[in-house]
Design a protein around this motif. Structure first.
Motif: not given
Length: 152
Positions: A56-75
């Motif tokens: 990932a570093d050599k491909l310039n994609a070395g930053v990892t982000v964990f994203v938590s998503v909440r929604t009020s839509q459950h359909n």
């Protein structure tokens, strides 16, 4: 699945380019029965595919982000739309539907915060979300694609 199959899978999880003859030698089989076992493991769906793991570093994609998503839509309509949106964003490398406070957990890889902001904007423009929370990984302590084989 016997010990030979487990040993073969362990080797392939570490390096799928190891020649069949060498795998057979390492597990105590000749090449032909070893190849037949690999074919059966593939046919049974235990081996899904063989891939190359990239730096990932050599491909310039070395930053990892964990994203938590909440929604009020459950359909189903929202779910299909959200899943389609996630499939269209290559920076989203993993996506999980969760139990608990978070509805979805994403792993996003980018070169920097500016690139993540572009992904974030795609996220909030493409789906109705109640909350998006991002955590940036400071250091990768352990990373493996190898699954434990003791439970098979």
């Amino acid at each position: 699945m016997d010990r030979y199959d487990k040993q073969i899978l362990a080797i392939l999880q570490e390096d799928a380019t190891v020649p069949v003859a060498e795998i057979g030698e390492r597990v105590g089989l000749t090449a032909t029965p070893c190849w037949r076992r690999i074919q059966k493991l593939e046919e049974a769906g235990l081996i899904l595919k063989r891939v190359a793991l990239l730096d990932a570093d050599k491909l310039n994609a070395g930053v990892t982000v964990f994203v938590s998503v909440r929604t009020s839509q459950h359909n189903l309509k929202w779910i299909r739309q959200f899943h389609g949106l996630m499939a269209s964003i290559p920076e989203v490398t993993e996506l999980y539907r969760m139990a608990g406070d978070t509805d979805y957990l994403l792993r996003v890889v980018v070169p920097d915060i500016t690139a993540y902001d572009r992904v974030y904007k795609k996220l909030i423009q493409g789906a109705e979300l109640a909350d998006v929370s991002s955590s940036f990984a400071m250091e990768q302590i352990k990373y493996t694609t190898a699954l434990p084989l003791d439970y098979a």
